[in-house]
Motif scaffolding. Structure first.
Motif, PDB file in Angstrom:
ATOM      1  N   GLN A  90       0.990  -1.281   0.012  1.00 18.03           N
ATOM      2  CA  GLN A  90      -0.258   0.167   0.137  1.00 18.03           C
ATOM      3  C   GLN A  90       0.812   1.226  -0.120  1.00 18.03           C
ATOM      4  N   LEU A  91       0.758   2.323  -0.914  1.00 17.56           N
ATOM      5  CA  LEU A  91       1.042   3.708  -0.716  1.00 17.56           C
ATOM      6  C   LEU A  91       0.113   5.214  -0.539  1.00 17.56           C
ATOM      7  N   LEU A  92       1.137   5.660   0.607  1.00 16.90           N
ATOM      8  CA  LEU A  92       0.818   6.938   0.909  1.00 16.90           C
ATOM      9  C   LEU A  92       2.063   7.730   0.137  1.00 16.90           C
ATOM     10  N   GLN A  93       1.420   9.029   0.008  1.00 16.83           N
ATOM     11  CA  GLN A  93       2.030   9.975  -1.118  1.00 16.83           C
ATOM     12  C   GLN A  93       1.265  11.413  -1.115  1.00 16.83           C
ATOM     13  N   ALA A  94       2.891  12.164  -1.222  1.00 16.28           N
ATOM     14  CA  ALA A  94       2.010  13.350  -0.903  1.00 16.28           C
ATOM     15  C   ALA A  94       3.088  14.626  -1.914  1.00 16.28           C
ATOM     16  N   ASP A  95       2.599  15.175  -2.565  1.00  9.62           N
ATOM     17  CA  ASP A  95       3.863  15.985  -3.569  1.00  9.62           C
ATOM     18  C   ASP A  95       3.821  17.672  -3.081  1.00  9.62           C
ATOM     19  N   GLY A  96       3.472  17.826  -1.856  1.00  9.69           N
ATOM     20  CA  GLY A  96       3.411  19.208  -1.585  1.00  9.69           C
ATOM     21  C   GLY A  96       1.578  19.582  -1.253  1.00  9.69           C
ATOM     22  N   ASP A  97       0.885  19.032  -2.126  1.00 17.22           N
ATOM     23  CA  ASP A  97      -0.404  19.472  -2.545  1.00 17.22           C
ATOM     24  C   ASP A  97      -1.655  19.057  -2.517  1.00 17.22           C
ATOM     25  N   ASN A  98      -1.133  17.838  -2.683  1.00 14.13           N
ATOM     26  CA  ASN A  98      -2.328  16.844  -1.918  1.00 14.13           C
ATOM     27  C   ASN A  98      -1.633  15.581  -1.828  1.00 14.13           C
ATOM     28  N   LEU A  99      -2.272  14.570  -0.733  1.00 10.81           N
ATOM     29  CA  LEU A  99      -1.978  13.170  -0.826  1.00 10.81           C
ATOM     30  C   LEU A  99      -3.196  11.925  -1.412  1.00 10.81           C
ATOM     31  N   TYR A 100      -1.590  11.563  -2.229  1.00 11.52           N
ATOM     32  CA  TYR A 100      -2.154  10.208  -2.675  1.00 11.52           C
ATOM     33  C   TYR A 100      -2.752   8.659  -1.885  1.00 11.52           C
ATOM     34  N   ILE A 101      -3.435   8.556  -1.970  1.00 10.87           N
ATOM     35  CA  ILE A 101      -3.560   6.805  -1.131  1.00 10.87           C
ATOM     36  C   ILE A 101      -3.786   5.572  -2.396  1.00 10.87           C
ATOM     37  N   TYR A 102      -2.857   4.756  -2.319  1.00 10.93           N
ATOM     38  CA  TYR A 102      -3.625   3.768  -3.577  1.00 10.93           C
ATOM     39  C   TYR A 102      -3.366   2.116  -2.736  1.00 10.93           C
ATOM     40  N   ASP A 103      -3.941   1.698  -2.756  1.00 13.59           N
ATOM     41  CA  ASP A 103      -4.721  -0.101  -2.775  1.00 13.59           C
ATOM     42  C   ASP A 103      -3.818  -0.334  -4.113  1.00 13.59           C
ATOM     43  N   LYS A 104      -2.669  -1.403  -3.788  1.00 17.21           N
ATOM     44  CA  LYS A 104      -2.440  -1.798  -4.575  1.00 17.21           C
ATOM     45  C   LYS A 104      -3.596  -3.138  -5.243  1.00 17.21           C
ATOM     46  N   ASP A 105      -4.111  -3.755  -4.153  1.00 19.62           N
ATOM     47  CA  ASP A 105      -5.296  -4.990  -4.556  1.00 19.62           C
ATOM     48  C   ASP A 105      -6.259  -4.554  -4.679  1.00 19.62           C
ATOM     49  N   LEU A 106      -7.164  -3.357  -5.072  1.00 20.18           N
ATOM     50  CA  LEU A 106      -8.066  -3.037  -4.940  1.00 20.18           C
ATOM     51  C   LEU A 106      -8.073  -1.885  -6.199  1.00 20.18           C
ATOM     52  N   ASN A 107      -6.516  -1.796  -6.647  1.00 24.69           N
ATOM     53  CA  ASN A 107      -6.129  -1.005  -7.431  1.00 24.69           C
ATOM     54  C   ASN A 107      -7.126  -0.022  -7.572  1.00 24.69           C
ATOM     55  N   GLN A 108      -7.004   1.244  -6.582  1.00 23.70           N
ATOM     56  CA  GLN A 108      -8.061   1.940  -6.117  1.00 23.70           C
ATOM     57  C   GLN A 108      -7.154   3.554  -5.733  1.00 23.70           C
ATOM     58  N   VAL A 109      -7.724   4.718  -6.029  1.00 24.08           N
ATOM     59  CA  VAL A 109      -6.175   5.362  -5.599  1.00 24.08           C
ATOM     60  C   VAL A 109      -7.508   6.706  -4.864  1.00 24.08           C
TER      61      VAL A 109
END
Length: 217
Positions: A90-109
């Motif tokens: 699973q991935l949580l990522q931020a670019d300074g403006d937005n937070l992105y939560i990516y669940d690989k099993d669900l292929n969902q952002v």
């Protein structure tokens, strides 16, 4: 449209985000507060590995559950990649403006505005700006498990955590204890903590995986 589902570990870390060298002898013997201020003032970027556990005391016994592990990289302010590798990806990522939560099993952002979310959250300690005393009351909390501990209490009452403990050694955070009002403790342990490494241009830019469902919040 699929229903948005987060794993237990991801939910806990989202709460953290919305509500994560060679030392000279002088640093090694410094108080937790002095070490922490030096760390915040001198660390622009870092990477490392972590383990995360849920700890709760029941009838005098300490119970550990929900253990996970992964890696992280950050660049102040507000840019980071927090990757769960075990027991699932699973991935949580931020670019300074937005937070992105990516669940690989669900292929969902799921996309959230970062805004001021880091301000009084535990994540501000690693990922936020240097103005931490604006949002936290900081004080030394003694020595435990070979670490010098700092206690950070959010100044606002609308956060998930009542108190945050930061354990330091050789001028680097080695652990965090996140205590909520229900008596639960999230324990983070950091390993291979490397400071002020050069980060590649665009490293924190998130690219939506092909075919993923996207939810904007």
């Amino acid at each position: 449209m699929k229903k948005t589902i987060y794993s237990g570990a991801a939910v806990r870390l989202v709460k953290l985000l919305a509500a994560t060298a060679i030392a000279i002898p002088a640093i090694a013997s410094a108080s937790a507060l002095d070490q922490f201020k030096t760390f915040v003032g001198s660390t622009k970027s870092a990477k490392g590995e972590f383990t995360q556990r849920q700890v709760k005391v029941v009838d005098g016994a300490t119970k550990v559950s929900g253990q996970s592990a992964g890696s992280f990289a950050f660049e102040r302010p507000g840019k980071f990649i927090w990757t769960y590798q075990k027991p699932y990806e699973q991935l949580l990522q931020a670019d300074g403006d937005n937070l992105y939560i990516y669940d690989k099993d669900l292929n969902q952002v799921t996309i959230k505005k970062l805004g001021n979310a880091l301000g009084s959250s535990p994540a501000a300690i690693l990922f936020g700006s240097n103005d931490l005393e604006k949002n936290f009351t900081l004080k030394d909390a003694g020595t435990k498990d070979g670490l010098e501990w700092l206690e950070a209490t959010p100044k606002t009452k609308d956060t998930t955590f009542d108190k945050i403990g930061i354990g330091l050694k050789d001028g680097v955070p080695r652990a965090m204890e996140l205590r909520d009002s229900f008596g639960q403790v999230s324990l983070l342990t950091f390993n291979r903590f490397e400071k002020n490494l050069p980060m590649a241009s665009g490293q924190f830019r998130f690219v939506v995986p092909k075919g993923a469902d996207v939810f904007q919040q």
